[in-house]
Design an enzyme around this catalytic site. Sequence first.
Site, PDB file in Angstrom:
ATOM      1  N   HIS A  80      -5.350  -4.787  -0.744  1.00 26.06           N
ATOM      2  CA  HIS A  80      -5.557  -3.717  -1.714  1.00 26.06           C
ATOM      3  C   HIS A  80      -5.821  -4.234  -3.111  1.00 26.06           C
ATOM      4  CE1 HIS A  80      -4.639  -0.116   0.681  1.00 26.06           C
ATOM      5  NE2 HIS A  80      -3.953  -0.973   1.420  1.00 26.06           N
ATOM      6  N   SER A 104       0.802  -1.211   0.000  1.00 28.86           N
ATOM      7  CA  SER A 104       0.000   0.000   0.000  1.00 28.86           C
ATOM      8  C   SER A 104       0.838   1.265   0.000  1.00 28.86           C
ATOM      9  CB  SER A 104      -0.943   0.000   1.181  1.00 28.86           C
ATOM     10  OG  SER A 104      -0.220   0.029   2.376  1.00 28.86           O
ATOM     11  N   LYS A 124     -11.893  -2.062   1.165  1.00 27.99           N
ATOM     12  CA  LYS A 124     -11.434  -1.234   0.062  1.00 27.99           C
ATOM     13  C   LYS A 124     -12.384  -1.335  -1.125  1.00 27.99           C
ATOM     14  CE  LYS A 124      -7.631  -1.351   2.715  1.00 27.99           C
ATOM     15  NZ  LYS A 124      -7.092  -2.313   3.651  1.00 27.99           N
TER      16      LYS A 124
END
Lengths: 600, 573
Positions: free
Chosen positions: A402, A374, A434
Site C-alpha cells: 500500500h 491496510s 494500487k
Amino acid sequence: MTRILRGKSRFRKPDPEDDLTVETDMLEAEVSSTSSGTGSQFDDDATAYGSSGDPYADVRDRMETLAARDKAQFALRSSDSEHLHTEPQIPLFIAYTVYMSYAVLIIIGHIRDFLALVFKNGRYIRKETGFPSDDRDSFAPLLKSWEHFYTRRLYTRVQDCFNRPIASNPGAHIDVVERCSYDQQKSMKVLGSLDNLDNDAQRQEYRQGEYFVESENGSAVRRCVNLGSYNYLGFADDWQVSCAKEVKASLDDLAVSTSSCRNEYGTSSIHRQVEKTVARFLGKEDALVLNMGFNTNATTIPALVGRGDLIISDELNHTSIVNGARASGAAIRIFRHNDTSNLEVILRDAIIKGRPRTRRPWNKILVVVEGIYSMEGEYCDLRNVVRVCKKYGAYVYLDEAHSIGAMGPTGRGCAEYTGVDTADIDIMMGTFTKSFGGMGGYIAASKETIAFLRQRCAGSVYHNSLSPVVCQQVLTSFKVIMGEDGTTIGKQKLQALRDNSNYCRMRLQEMGLQVLGHYDSPIMPVMLYNPCKISAFSRECLKRGVAVVVVGFPAVPILMSRARFCISAGHTREDLDRALKEIDEIADICNLRYARSMFG
Amino acid sequence: MDPSRSIPNVYNLGFKAGSLVAELLYMQRRVTLSEVADALTSFPVLYKEWWLNLVANDPIHVLVETTLIIAIVYFLVSRSKDWKASDEKEKLTAKEENELLYDWKQNIRAPLAPKVQHQPECAVIHKTDGRTITLQVNVSSAMSASSVSTDSTPVTNNVSTEDAFKGGAARAGESIHPAPEFKTVLNFGTSDYLGRSASNSLIKEAAIKALDKYGCGSCGPRGFYGTVDVHLELESAMAKFIGTDDAILYSDGASTVSSTVAAFAKRGDLIVADEGIYEPLMTGVSLSRANVKWFKHNDMADLQKVLAQVQESDRKLGRKLNDQRRFLVVEGLYKNTGKIVPLDDLIKLKEKYCFRLILDESNSFGVLGKTGRGVTELFGKQLMRDVEITTISLENAVGSIGGVTVGSEEVVDHQRLSGSGYCFSASSPPFTATAAIKSIELLAEQPETLKQLRENQLYLRSKLLNLCQHKLEEVLVITSDERSPMVILQVADIPETKNLDEIAFLSEVVKESLNRGVAFVATGHQSVGLVRTAPPPAIRICVSCLHTKEDIDHAVTALGESVDFVLNRMHDS
C-alpha cells in the site's frame, strides 16, 4: 517534546488553534533537523498544484502542522520507548452492545435453523441434488458448521455491503451497479435494466434517486464518489490521457498473456524494463516481477526461508505473508503490532535459545513487516525495525503493497518517508495493483538474491508471468511518477494524494470520529464497532452517493468493525467535501462520534 | 459440659470449624461477630488439649509422624535449593548472551540467498504472434550472444535488422550493451494451444475495448469495489459453458488452484493425492494442513491400495466415513508428465470409498473433449456429480490471465469468503476478463480451431514417433498421452544413456534447437520448494493450432539434428 507528545491519545480530539501554534515551532525544528530530504515535503513550488493553485490554501497551515506532528511522533522517532500502536480504546458501553448484538444475531440464527429443521422449510436447507456426495452417512459435510453458520445467519444479512460490482473504471467516481435479492439476501443479483422490476412504483423510486444513472447498456447504476478503491495516484482517472496510448500499443507486438512462466518464454522485453525501473526507483540492484501481488509474497517467502529458519512477523501482516510463511516450513513467531521493543525481545530470545528441542542455532531470521497496514492505516515503525534487525543481524522483508507510490515526497514508499536507507532493507516487496493501476508484484533486492529467486521462487519458475499489457501500464505509470515523461503530472499526483488524505483525515477527526492511522497515510479506518452499524453506515453512504468499504469479522477482530476510506489523487476537494458532508450527517444518524463520547 | 471439650480430638476440631463455615455459607444463619471471635479464641486451647492428649495416649505414633514430617520438609527445602542453584548456573550472564548474539551475527547466520553458480539466461520475447516468437538474442552478456550459431535454417532465422535498429534506438541511453539482435523462432514452448493470446484479433479487440472503458487495473479486491461487471459476466459465461451452478474468478491461475484446495481441506481432513501433481496443487495441499497420502503417478491399482489402507485404518480406529472430509486431488492433464488421468476408474474408486474429487483442468480445459470442455467431457462425466470441485486456469488454452473454480453453489459461495487468493488479492484487470469471455465464446463459435489442433497434434506425434524410433536410436521416448497437445519427451532408460547427465543434455538440446529456429522447453532443472513437485527431466513440446505441417516438420527435424549434435559433442568431450 516527548512529554507533550506522550500526553496525546491516538484519537485526539480536535485541538484548538492556539494549542497547535505553541507546538509548531518546536515541531518544525525537529522535523527539519532529522534528515535531509524527508523534512519539509511541502514546498511552495507552484507546479506541485498544477495551474489551478492550491485548493487547500485555507487549511494548509493546520494540515501541515498536524502532519508534521504525526511524522515527528511516529515516523522519525529513533527509540522504541513508546509503543507506537495502541489498540483503539473501545468504550465499555459499546463493547457491551457489540457483544449483545452478536448474541442476538446468533440466537436468532439458531432459532431460524431450528425452525427450518422442524418445518423442513428454509432457504438454507440444502437441495437434494441426488449426487453421491449428498449422502450424509458416508460424506462429512463440505462446510464446517460454525463457518457456515456465520455466513448463513450473519454475513448474508449484510452481504449487500460487500462485493458491490461496478460498471466503470475505478476512478474518483464509480458507477456502482444496483443489485437486488430475490431470495431474502441469500444471494445478490444484478438488477440490470429497470424493466426487470415488477411495477412502476419501484421504477419511479429508482429514477428519483439522486445519484441514479442508466448506464450505456441500460442497466441501473448509482454514480458514487469512490472512497474504496486503492487508486492512490489516480491513474484510473486519467488513464486515457496518461497511459492509454502506450498500453494499447503493447498489444501490437505482444499478447494479453504470455501463456508461459518467467523462466521459459514468459519474459518480454517490457518485463525486463519494468524490473530495471523498479530497481532504479528503489535504489536496489535488481528486481523480479511476478503475476500477482498475493503470490509474490506467497511464493517468495518459501523460496527464501525454510526448515531451520525463523520468520518473525508482525501480528497484523497480510494473509499473503501468513500463507507464504506457513508454506515455507520455517518456524514462525509473532510480535506485537508495530512494537519494536517486543520484536527485540523475541529476536534476542530466539538467537540466544536457538531452535526448540535441538538447540541448534537458526540459519537465518527474517523479520516481515508492512509499509502501511491496510486495515489500520498505520505505517511501519521502520526506523526502529531496521535498527533492531541490524543490531542482531536479522534480515528485513518490507511489504510495501500500500505504501509504494503513495508515501514519501517522491512516492518511493515507507522507506523514503521515514528516512531509512533502502540498502538497509534486504527485501523490498510491493504490488502494482494500487498506486500503479496495474496488477502483480515485485521483489527488489540485491543481485544475488534476485538471481537466486529467479531460479527458486515458484512464481518465477512455474507460474504464468505478468501480462505484457499490465507491464506496460506499470512502466508508463512509473515514468509519470518519476517525471520521466517530461511533465510534472507525477509530482502533482503525489502532492494531491497527500493533501487529499491529510485534509480528509483532519476533517474526520474534527467530526469526532474515531480515526485510526497516521497523517500522510492515504488509508483511514473509522471505527464503527457495532455489527448493525456496518450495514447502516454502508447503505446510508451508498444512498447518498458515496461508495465506502466497511470491514467486519473475520477480517478484523469481532469487536473492531470499521469503515475504511482510501483517498486518491484523483479526488478533488469538491468530491471530498461532498463525501465528508454526507459522512458528517451519517455520523449523527449512526452515532459514530466515539472520540467525543462513549455513546457515539 | 460439652462432650467435644471433654474428649478433644482432631475430628472434633474439624467438625467445629466445618459446621461454622457451613452455617455461614449455606444455612444462612446470621453468625454474630462474638461467635466468630469465640471460635477463634477457643481454637488454641482446643488444639493444645488435643495435642497433649495425643502425646499422652500414643507417644510412638507422635514420634514416628514427627520424624517423617521433618524428613519431608528437609528434602523439599534442600531440593528446591538445588534446583535454584542449577537454574542460576544455566542462566546466562549478560556478557555470555552478548557473545552468543555477536557470534550468531558474525559467524553462524546464513546469507539471505545462497550464491547461484549458474544463471541460465532466459529468453526475452520481443514480439509474438502465437506461431512464432521473436527473441532478443543478446540479452545482457556477450556470452549468450556468441552462442548463437549462424547455421540455422533460412526459413525462420530472419534476424530483422530493422527491428534491431529500432530496439537500438530505443535504448540509446544504455551504451554499455550492444544493440539487441532479434531472432524469430517457431513457438513450440508456450501453452497457447488455440492461438488465443497472440494472433487472435478478436481477443485483442475485446481487450482494447475493455481497456478503453475500464482502464488497466481494477484497483481493489473483489469485496471492495474490485468486482467489475465483466468479472461477473465471465463467471456466468464459464458456468454456462461448462455446465455448473456457478463459477468463481481468481486473478491468477496458480493461486486459483492452491486457494481452492486450502479453502476446503482443513486440519484433520484427509487428502489422497497423485504424486505427479504440479506445484500449485502441491502448495494447496500443503497449505491445507490436512493429512496427506500419496499414490503412484496415474496408477489406479496403487490408488486402490492406498484407499484400502485408509479403509483398514478406519476399521481399526472405529472411525466413521463421515468423520472427516476426504478429497482425491488429481490433474486432468498432468503438466509435468503429459499423462491424462483415467477418470473412469478414478470415479469408480472415489464412489466406492466415498471421496470427493478435486480435479485441476488447467491444462486440459479448451483442448480435451469434443468441444474443449476438458477431461470430464473426454470421459463423458458430469461436473458437480462426478467431480465436485474443478479448477481451471485461464492462462493456457484460454490465453488470458486468471483462473476459475467451478462447481455447485455451495462450492463456489464458500470460496467467496474462504478462498484466500480471492478475498485477499486484487481482482484481475477487466481486460483479461473480457479476453477470457471472448475466448470461451470462440470455443463454441470456432470448433475448427480445435479440429486443427487435433490434426497438428496427431501429425506431430507421428513425426516424433518416427524420429525417436528411427533416427535417434531411441534415446528419447514420448511419455505423454497421445491425446495431449503437450508432448513430453524423456530420455529412454537404455544402457547408452546410463551415464548421461539428463538435465544438462536436455537443456543443451533445447538450446541447440533454439539456434535452429525452434523454441522448446526443457524441464527438470527446476528444484523449487517441495521435491515432489519438480517435474522430471524432459523436453516439453506444445503444439498449437496455428502451426502448419511444414512448421511441425521443421521442428521435428531441428530436434533430431540438435540431439545428434549434442550427443556427438558430448561423446567428443
